[in-house]
Design a protein around this motif. Structure first.
Motif, PDB file in Angstrom:
ATOM      1  N   ASP A 107      41.358  49.315  42.708  1.00 50.66           N
ATOM      2  CA  ASP A 107      41.949  48.512  41.644  1.00 50.66           C
ATOM      3  C   ASP A 107      40.980  48.315  40.484  1.00 50.66           C
ATOM      4  OD1 ASP A 107      44.383  48.092  42.981  1.00 50.66           O
ATOM      5  OD2 ASP A 107      43.505  46.469  44.168  1.00 50.66           O
ATOM      6  N   TRP A 108      39.681  48.342  40.821  1.00 47.20           N
ATOM      7  CA  TRP A 108      38.668  48.064  39.797  1.00 47.20           C
ATOM      8  C   TRP A 108      37.604  49.131  39.803  1.00 47.20           C
ATOM      9  CZ3 TRP A 108      39.090  44.639  44.110  1.00 47.20           C
ATOM     10  CH2 TRP A 108      40.088  43.672  43.965  1.00 47.20           C
ATOM     11  N   LEU A 128      27.436  42.842  39.145  1.00 49.27           N
ATOM     12  CA  LEU A 128      28.390  43.900  38.825  1.00 49.27           C
ATOM     13  C   LEU A 128      29.532  43.304  38.023  1.00 49.27           C
ATOM     14  CD1 LEU A 128      28.727  46.031  42.088  1.00 49.27           C
ATOM     15  CD2 LEU A 128      27.121  46.242  40.195  1.00 49.27           C
ATOM     16  N   PHE A 130      33.299  44.062  36.569  1.00 45.31           N
ATOM     17  CA  PHE A 130      34.398  44.957  36.905  1.00 45.31           C
ATOM     18  C   PHE A 130      35.379  45.084  35.747  1.00 45.31           C
ATOM     19  CE2 PHE A 130      32.745  43.577  40.955  1.00 45.31           C
ATOM     20  CZ  PHE A 130      32.741  44.753  41.679  1.00 45.31           C
ATOM     21  N   ALA A 131      36.021  46.237  35.694  1.00 48.62           N
ATOM     22  CA  ALA A 131      37.123  46.440  34.755  1.00 48.62           C
ATOM     23  C   ALA A 131      38.299  46.952  35.565  1.00 48.62           C
ATOM     24  CB  ALA A 131      36.732  47.458  33.694  1.00 48.62           C
ATOM     25  N   GLU A 132      39.514  46.591  35.126  1.00 43.80           N
ATOM     26  CA  GLU A 132      40.683  47.014  35.876  1.00 43.80           C
ATOM     27  C   GLU A 132      40.892  48.519  35.689  1.00 43.80           C
ATOM     28  OE1 GLU A 132      45.021  45.035  36.639  1.00 43.80           O
ATOM     29  OE2 GLU A 132      43.526  43.925  35.478  1.00 43.80           O
ATOM     30  N   GLU A 156      48.556  46.656  53.066  1.00 44.55           N
ATOM     31  CA  GLU A 156      48.407  45.204  53.044  1.00 44.55           C
ATOM     32  C   GLU A 156      47.684  44.729  54.294  1.00 44.55           C
ATOM     33  OE1 GLU A 156      49.333  43.653  50.437  1.00 44.55           O
ATOM     34  OE2 GLU A 156      50.759  45.021  49.485  1.00 44.55           O
ATOM     35  N   THR A 157      47.189  43.513  54.252  1.00 51.70           N
ATOM     36  CA  THR A 157      46.612  42.931  55.463  1.00 51.70           C
ATOM     37  C   THR A 157      47.305  41.627  55.843  1.00 51.70           C
ATOM     38  OG1 THR A 157      44.861  41.863  54.167  1.00 51.70           O
ATOM     39  CG2 THR A 157      44.320  43.958  55.182  1.00 51.70           C
ATOM     40  N   GLU A 158      48.283  41.211  55.053  1.00 52.87           N
ATOM     41  CA  GLU A 158      49.019  39.985  55.398  1.00 52.87           C
ATOM     42  C   GLU A 158      50.377  40.000  54.700  1.00 52.87           C
ATOM     43  OE1 GLU A 158      46.755  36.617  53.846  1.00 52.87           O
ATOM     44  OE2 GLU A 158      46.016  37.837  52.199  1.00 52.87           O
TER      45      GLU A 158
ATOM     46  N   ILE B  31      33.161  44.975  51.595  1.00 51.21           N
ATOM     47  CA  ILE B  31      33.617  44.044  50.556  1.00 51.21           C
ATOM     48  C   ILE B  31      34.777  43.217  51.115  1.00 51.21           C
ATOM     49  CG2 ILE B  31      34.709  43.869  48.281  1.00 51.21           C
ATOM     50  CD1 ILE B  31      33.272  46.484  47.509  1.00 51.21           C
ATOM     51  N   LYS B 117      42.327  41.524  52.460  1.00 52.72           N
ATOM     52  CA  LYS B 117      42.170  42.438  51.333  1.00 52.72           C
ATOM     53  C   LYS B 117      42.275  41.657  50.033  1.00 52.72           C
ATOM     54  CE  LYS B 117      44.188  46.602  49.326  1.00 52.72           C
ATOM     55  NZ  LYS B 117      45.389  47.441  49.264  1.00 52.72           N
ATOM     56  N   MET B 118      41.312  41.882  49.159  1.00 55.02           N
ATOM     57  CA  MET B 118      41.362  41.238  47.841  1.00 55.02           C
ATOM     58  C   MET B 118      42.580  41.741  47.072  1.00 55.02           C
ATOM     59  SD  MET B 118      37.638  41.200  46.159  1.00 55.02           S
ATOM     60  CE  MET B 118      36.190  40.876  47.138  1.00 55.02           C
ATOM     61  N   LYS B 119      43.293  40.854  46.445  1.00 54.14           N
ATOM     62  CA  LYS B 119      44.478  41.239  45.684  1.00 54.14           C
ATOM     63  C   LYS B 119      44.157  41.224  44.194  1.00 54.14           C
ATOM     64  CE  LYS B 119      47.887  41.435  47.615  1.00 54.14           C
ATOM     65  NZ  LYS B 119      48.419  42.549  48.412  1.00 54.14           N
ATOM     66  N   LYS B 120      44.810  42.159  43.489  1.00 54.19           N
ATOM     67  CA  LYS B 120      44.896  42.009  42.042  1.00 54.19           C
ATOM     68  C   LYS B 120      45.711  40.760  41.798  1.00 54.19           C
ATOM     69  CE  LYS B 120      45.392  46.701  40.315  1.00 54.19           C
ATOM     70  NZ  LYS B 120      46.240  47.611  39.554  1.00 54.19           N
ATOM     71  N   LEU B 125      39.856  39.866  37.759  1.00 57.29           N
ATOM     72  CA  LEU B 125      38.868  40.734  38.365  1.00 57.29           C
ATOM     73  C   LEU B 125      38.082  40.010  39.444  1.00 57.29           C
ATOM     74  CD1 LEU B 125      37.867  42.233  34.963  1.00 57.29           C
ATOM     75  CD2 LEU B 125      39.196  43.356  36.750  1.00 57.29           C
ATOM     76  N   PRO B 126      37.587  40.782  40.429  1.00 55.45           N
ATOM     77  CA  PRO B 126      36.858  40.147  41.520  1.00 55.45           C
ATOM     78  C   PRO B 126      35.462  39.728  41.061  1.00 55.45           C
ATOM     79  CG  PRO B 126      36.746  42.519  41.737  1.00 55.45           C
ATOM     80  CD  PRO B 126      37.639  42.245  40.565  1.00 55.45           C
ATOM     81  N   LEU B 128      31.949  39.568  42.875  1.00 55.21           N
ATOM     82  CA  LEU B 128      31.201  39.830  44.096  1.00 55.21           C
ATOM     83  C   LEU B 128      29.855  39.127  44.008  1.00 55.21           C
ATOM     84  CD1 LEU B 128      31.787  43.604  44.907  1.00 55.21           C
ATOM     85  CD2 LEU B 128      33.108  41.606  45.577  1.00 55.21           C
TER      86      LEU B 128
END
Lengths: 227, 227
Positions: A107-108, A128, A130-132, A156-158, B31, B117-120, B125-126, B128
């Motif tokens: 995603d990034w 760090l 990030f950019a999309e 997915e995880t949930e 991550i 899992k991190m979502k958009k 943006l995440p 970290l």
């Protein structure tokens, strides 16, 4: 499998004359010349899908990130590393009758990726930014040369079905193949998959099956859509 | 190679009766359940070194991250993923006569790694946060059960010799095998290596050689050190 490829090319499968774009595998997003961000996609499901579509007679453009599973014979392979490169290769493959976005695209990307290796230094820890990344599924779904059928994957995880149904609407694609990639399922990197197919008609949960069988069934559904 | 392994085990090489610890490959730092930070180490140089040490009669404990090159036969393989796991496995292998730290260990891990899992999302943006990983080379060099010979690797992309000489002093190890892993060299992931061996006597630049030959020469130097 090479025999299957030859038979399919010579034969008259239900997807004969159709061009299908398949994206597969992970993307790698560089941090510096030696480090990168990766994901656990092996590319197994995407490779199996490409093979199944080929077996039904389709011409397959296979755009693959650095996967641990090799691409199947009898498809046009385009190797990429980053999400941006994957988008470029996917767009270059158009027009296509169908696009199956099975890749696990980052995603990034790292906006401040370095040309030199980051050093441990007095400054301590890295920051760090990030950019999309471009959204390949949404871009294909809204494209002037949109394939007639656009299929996305949702790892997915949930709350898998709810997330995937929302994703289908948000991306503008036709189908979503949703699965639960929580570590306990053993699906990411494993040989089996348990997917729910989400279409305009709702959610259809499939039993847990070998990835090759998920691929075969999905390829047949695609052939039906073009019948 | 299996024959070489058997011959070495039965034979009387100069490292017969010696126990050598070799770390090899990249580490992966999670991550979230699907994403991780990796590096381009293939594990080829570490695997070649383990094989060369084995061929000289050493008992080799081979602690390897998720490498793309398989471990050689005839060594004790300990598979790990993260830097912390690699340190734990290295310490568990002590006592050893020599430790060769050829792994490309991540300097940092993600301190806020997620169980989901991190979502958009709306948040965009995440972010970290990083924490420093344990330093395996420095830890072994300062350990109460320090191997008599501790060798580190320095993968650099600029001013290689100066960085590596400083690293030798900082880590407290005996030798540093320094190389230039800039992309243009093709060394990381490639079949050849061009190293400079840095000891208390100074810097000795070796010619560009197959990684197997670098391994053989380094194993012979290690055997000399124990002669």
């Amino acid at each position: 499998e090479i025999l299957a490829a030859i038979t399919a090319t010579l034969g008259d499968g239900p997807l004969k004359g159709r061009h299908v774009l398949v994206t597969s595998g992970p993307t790698h997003e560089p941090i510096d010349p030696v480090r990168y961000i990766a994901n656990r996609s092996s590319g197994a499901q995407g490779a199996a899908l490409a093979a199944a579509l080929r077996d039904l007679g389709a011409r397959v453009s296979f755009v693959t990130g650095p996967a641990s599973v090799p691409p199947p014979p009898g498809v046009e392979v385009h190797r990429v590393e980053t999400a941006q490169q994957m988008l470029d290769a996917a767009l270059a493959a158009l027009p296509a009758d169908a696009a199956i976005c099975a890749a696990a695209v980052a995603d990034w990307r790292v906006a401040n990726a370095g040309a030199q290796k980051m050093k441990k230094g007095a400054s301590g820890l890295p920051v760090l930014e990030f950019a999309e990344n471009p959204d390949i599924l949404a871009t294909l779904s809204a494209h002037a040369r949109r394939p007639a059928l656009v299929v996305g994957f949702a790892a997915e995880t949930e709350t898998v079905e709810a997330h995937a149904t929302a994703k289908r609407a948000r991306k503008g694609c036709d189908w979503i193949v949703a699965n639960d990639v929580s570590a306990h399922t053993g699906i990411m990197g494993g040989a089996e998959n348990a997917v729910t197919l989400i279409t305009e008609e709702g959610a259809d949960p499939w039993p847990r099956l070998p990835k090759t069988e998920v691929a075969r069934r999905l390829a047949l559904r695609i052939a039906e859509a073009f019948a």
